[in-house]
Write a protein that holds these residues in place. Structure first.
Motif, PDB file in Angstrom:
ATOM      1  N   SER A 123      21.301  73.811  86.371  1.00 40.03           N
ATOM      2  CA  SER A 123      21.242  75.242  85.878  1.00 40.03           C
ATOM      3  C   SER A 123      20.557  75.568  84.381  1.00 40.03           C
ATOM      4  O   SER A 123      19.824  76.382  84.302  1.00 40.03           O
ATOM      5  CB  SER A 123      22.692  76.001  86.066  1.00 40.03           C
ATOM      6  N   LYS A 124      20.704  74.738  83.430  1.00 33.38           N
ATOM      7  CA  LYS A 124      20.077  74.691  82.313  1.00 33.38           C
ATOM      8  C   LYS A 124      18.748  74.273  82.398  1.00 33.38           C
ATOM      9  O   LYS A 124      17.768  75.102  81.631  1.00 33.38           O
ATOM     10  CB  LYS A 124      20.714  73.658  81.370  1.00 33.38           C
ATOM     11  N   GLU A 125      18.547  73.332  82.960  1.00 31.23           N
ATOM     12  CA  GLU A 125      16.804  72.971  83.595  1.00 31.23           C
ATOM     13  C   GLU A 125      16.137  74.220  84.045  1.00 31.23           C
ATOM     14  O   GLU A 125      14.953  74.541  83.710  1.00 31.23           O
ATOM     15  CB  GLU A 125      16.760  71.569  84.131  1.00 31.23           C
ATOM     16  N   THR A 126      16.910  74.893  84.871  1.00 40.06           N
ATOM     17  CA  THR A 126      16.239  75.954  85.721  1.00 40.06           C
ATOM     18  C   THR A 126      16.010  77.167  84.688  1.00 40.06           C
ATOM     19  O   THR A 126      15.018  77.653  84.942  1.00 40.06           O
ATOM     20  CB  THR A 126      17.211  76.607  86.893  1.00 40.06           C
ATOM     21  N   ALA A 127      17.117  77.500  83.840  1.00 37.95           N
ATOM     22  CA  ALA A 127      16.931  78.462  82.714  1.00 37.95           C
ATOM     23  C   ALA A 127      15.684  78.113  81.889  1.00 37.95           C
ATOM     24  O   ALA A 127      14.805  79.145  81.725  1.00 37.95           O
ATOM     25  CB  ALA A 127      18.094  78.628  82.069  1.00 37.95           C
ATOM     26  N   LEU A 128      15.458  77.143  81.495  1.00 30.41           N
ATOM     27  CA  LEU A 128      14.373  76.721  80.677  1.00 30.41           C
ATOM     28  C   LEU A 128      13.074  76.638  81.396  1.00 30.41           C
ATOM     29  O   LEU A 128      12.202  77.263  80.890  1.00 30.41           O
ATOM     30  CB  LEU A 128      14.759  75.011  80.200  1.00 30.41           C
ATOM     31  N   GLN A 129      13.060  76.340  82.621  1.00 30.71           N
ATOM     32  CA  GLN A 129      11.675  76.427  83.475  1.00 30.71           C
ATOM     33  C   GLN A 129      11.562  78.093  83.644  1.00 30.71           C
ATOM     34  O   GLN A 129      10.276  78.476  83.605  1.00 30.71           O
ATOM     35  CB  GLN A 129      11.943  75.849  84.519  1.00 30.71           C
ATOM     36  N   LYS A 130      12.579  78.808  83.997  1.00 29.29           N
ATOM     37  CA  LYS A 130      12.333  80.370  84.026  1.00 29.29           C
ATOM     38  C   LYS A 130      11.852  80.985  82.778  1.00 29.29           C
ATOM     39  O   LYS A 130      10.799  81.658  82.909  1.00 29.29           O
ATOM     40  CB  LYS A 130      13.441  80.880  84.448  1.00 29.29           C
ATOM     41  N   ALA A 131      12.274  80.523  81.573  1.00 27.35           N
ATOM     42  CA  ALA A 131      11.808  81.011  80.525  1.00 27.35           C
ATOM     43  C   ALA A 131      10.231  80.523  80.099  1.00 27.35           C
ATOM     44  O   ALA A 131       9.595  81.421  79.627  1.00 27.35           O
ATOM     45  CB  ALA A 131      12.782  80.539  79.403  1.00 27.35           C
ATOM     46  N   ARG A 132      10.131  79.379  80.354  1.00 27.61           N
ATOM     47  CA  ARG A 132       8.639  78.729  80.248  1.00 27.61           C
ATOM     48  C   ARG A 132       7.499  79.792  81.271  1.00 27.61           C
ATOM     49  O   ARG A 132       6.527  80.033  80.670  1.00 27.61           O
ATOM     50  CB  ARG A 132       8.383  77.236  80.692  1.00 27.61           C
ATOM     51  N   ASP A 133       8.067  79.756  82.267  1.00 27.02           N
ATOM     52  CA  ASP A 133       7.234  80.759  83.330  1.00 27.02           C
ATOM     53  C   ASP A 133       7.064  82.171  82.843  1.00 27.02           C
ATOM     54  O   ASP A 133       5.929  82.529  82.955  1.00 27.02           O
ATOM     55  CB  ASP A 133       7.772  80.721  84.779  1.00 27.02           C
ATOM     56  N   LYS A 134       8.208  82.679  82.216  1.00 30.24           N
ATOM     57  CA  LYS A 134       8.102  84.260  81.737  1.00 30.24           C
ATOM     58  C   LYS A 134       7.103  84.216  80.448  1.00 30.24           C
ATOM     59  O   LYS A 134       6.560  84.980  80.389  1.00 30.24           O
ATOM     60  CB  LYS A 134       9.451  84.300  81.142  1.00 30.24           C
ATOM     61  N   VAL A 135       7.240  82.991  79.744  1.00 28.99           N
ATOM     62  CA  VAL A 135       6.171  82.750  78.677  1.00 28.99           C
ATOM     63  C   VAL A 135       4.857  82.896  78.917  1.00 28.99           C
ATOM     64  O   VAL A 135       3.749  83.627  78.678  1.00 28.99           O
ATOM     65  CB  VAL A 135       6.536  81.712  77.667  1.00 28.99           C
ATOM     66  N   SER A 136       4.509  82.068  80.106  1.00 28.22           N
ATOM     67  CA  SER A 136       3.192  81.966  80.686  1.00 28.22           C
ATOM     68  C   SER A 136       2.726  83.580  81.220  1.00 28.22           C
ATOM     69  O   SER A 136       1.516  83.879  81.154  1.00 28.22           O
ATOM     70  CB  SER A 136       3.293  81.008  81.899  1.00 28.22           C
ATOM     71  N   ALA A 137       3.786  84.366  82.087  1.00 26.41           N
ATOM     72  CA  ALA A 137       3.409  85.424  82.529  1.00 26.41           C
ATOM     73  C   ALA A 137       3.020  86.510  81.459  1.00 26.41           C
ATOM     74  O   ALA A 137       2.230  87.264  81.615  1.00 26.41           O
ATOM     75  CB  ALA A 137       4.332  85.903  83.509  1.00 26.41           C
ATOM     76  N   ALA A 138       3.911  86.392  80.315  1.00 26.21           N
ATOM     77  CA  ALA A 138       3.797  87.159  79.347  1.00 26.21           C
ATOM     78  C   ALA A 138       2.283  87.230  78.372  1.00 26.21           C
ATOM     79  O   ALA A 138       1.662  88.002  77.971  1.00 26.21           O
ATOM     80  CB  ALA A 138       4.724  87.084  78.180  1.00 26.21           C
ATOM     81  N   LYS A 139       1.875  85.962  78.257  1.00 29.12           N
ATOM     82  CA  LYS A 139       0.617  85.603  77.588  1.00 29.12           C
ATOM     83  C   LYS A 139      -0.521  85.925  78.748  1.00 29.12           C
ATOM     84  O   LYS A 139      -1.418  86.499  78.175  1.00 29.12           O
ATOM     85  CB  LYS A 139       0.276  84.039  77.418  1.00 29.12           C
ATOM     86  N   ALA A 140      -0.372  85.799  80.024  1.00 26.67           N
ATOM     87  CA  ALA A 140      -1.294  86.614  80.870  1.00 26.67           C
ATOM     88  C   ALA A 140      -1.442  88.145  80.812  1.00 26.67           C
ATOM     89  O   ALA A 140      -2.475  88.472  81.276  1.00 26.67           O
ATOM     90  CB  ALA A 140      -1.048  86.120  82.439  1.00 26.67           C
ATOM     91  N   SER A 141      -0.253  88.651  80.512  1.00 26.49           N
ATOM     92  CA  SER A 141      -0.434  90.061  80.369  1.00 26.49           C
ATOM     93  C   SER A 141      -1.148  90.594  79.008  1.00 26.49           C
ATOM     94  O   SER A 141      -1.376  91.736  78.798  1.00 26.49           O
ATOM     95  CB  SER A 141       0.850  90.641  80.410  1.00 26.49           C
ATOM     96  N   ASN A 142      -1.182  89.593  78.158  1.00 22.88           N
ATOM     97  CA  ASN A 142      -1.493  90.087  76.718  1.00 22.88           C
ATOM     98  C   ASN A 142      -0.918  91.109  76.177  1.00 22.88           C
ATOM     99  O   ASN A 142      -1.622  91.772  75.179  1.00 22.88           O
ATOM    100  CB  ASN A 142      -3.129  90.275  76.880  1.00 22.88           C
ATOM    101  N   ASN A 143       0.584  91.268  76.512  1.00 20.83           N
ATOM    102  CA  ASN A 143       1.299  92.410  75.722  1.00 20.83           C
ATOM    103  C   ASN A 143       2.047  91.587  74.677  1.00 20.83           C
ATOM    104  O   ASN A 143       2.921  90.800  75.036  1.00 20.83           O
ATOM    105  CB  ASN A 143       1.993  92.938  76.813  1.00 20.83           C
TER     106      ASN A 143
END
Length: 172
Positions: A123-143
């Protein structure tokens, strides 16, 4: 010009096990309770690996004692999980005292503990991966605000892994 000495024992991720002598361990190598006690009064730290080794030695000693007790007590009982009819020696005292239909054999208890530990780690590893994916999505949005928020969440999770301290949300 004089500078203040650097206190390295307060650095994040700079924990030493006082039993196996491993150095510069991260916070997730220790239990939360052990880290809290260490921060409070500076007591000795024992890593999860050392705790596991001590528990294993205690289990071995208990097994030899159990073998002696098994000769004296020939009662049998069904395990609440695996439903097998097992002798008294297959249960610890706590489980045996729960009574018929509620007792779990040693193997089932240990399996449940290992499964719980594995699930917690995943669950900790999943939370870290979700956070990394969220960062990638945020960078793609340029917001910029989304990027900052996602990076902050990721940093908090990574810091928790290193220091053993949970992040505190500040309400504004």
């Amino acid at each position: 010009e004089m500078s203040t000495p650097v206190v390295t024992n307060k650095w994040a991720g700079n924990f030493d096990c006082d039993f196996c002598r491993r150095k510069r361990l991260m916070g997730d190598e220790f239990s939360k309770k052990a880290l809290d006690r260490y921060r409070k009064d500076g007591g000795k730290l024992k890593c999860k690996k050392c705790v596991k080794d001590v528990e294993e030695k205690e289990r071995t000693a208990a097994a030899t004692k159990r073998a002696k007790d098994a000769e004296e007590n020939t009662e049998k009982r069904a395990c609440a999980i695996c439903k097998q009819e097992l002798p008294y020696a297959s249960f610890n005292k706590n489980q045996w005292s729960k009574g018929e239909g509620k007792s779990k054999c040693r193997d089932c208890v240990e399996k449940a503990l290992k499964d719980e530990e594995l699930q917690h780690k995943q669950s900790k590893e999943t939370a870290l991966q979700k956070a990394r994916d969220k960062v990638s999505a945020a960078k793609a949005s340029n917001n910029a605000s989304q990027i900052l928020k996602a990076e902050s969440e990721l940093a908090a999770l990574e810091a928790e892994k290193v220091t053993g301290l949970k992040p505190i949300k500040m309400n504004r």
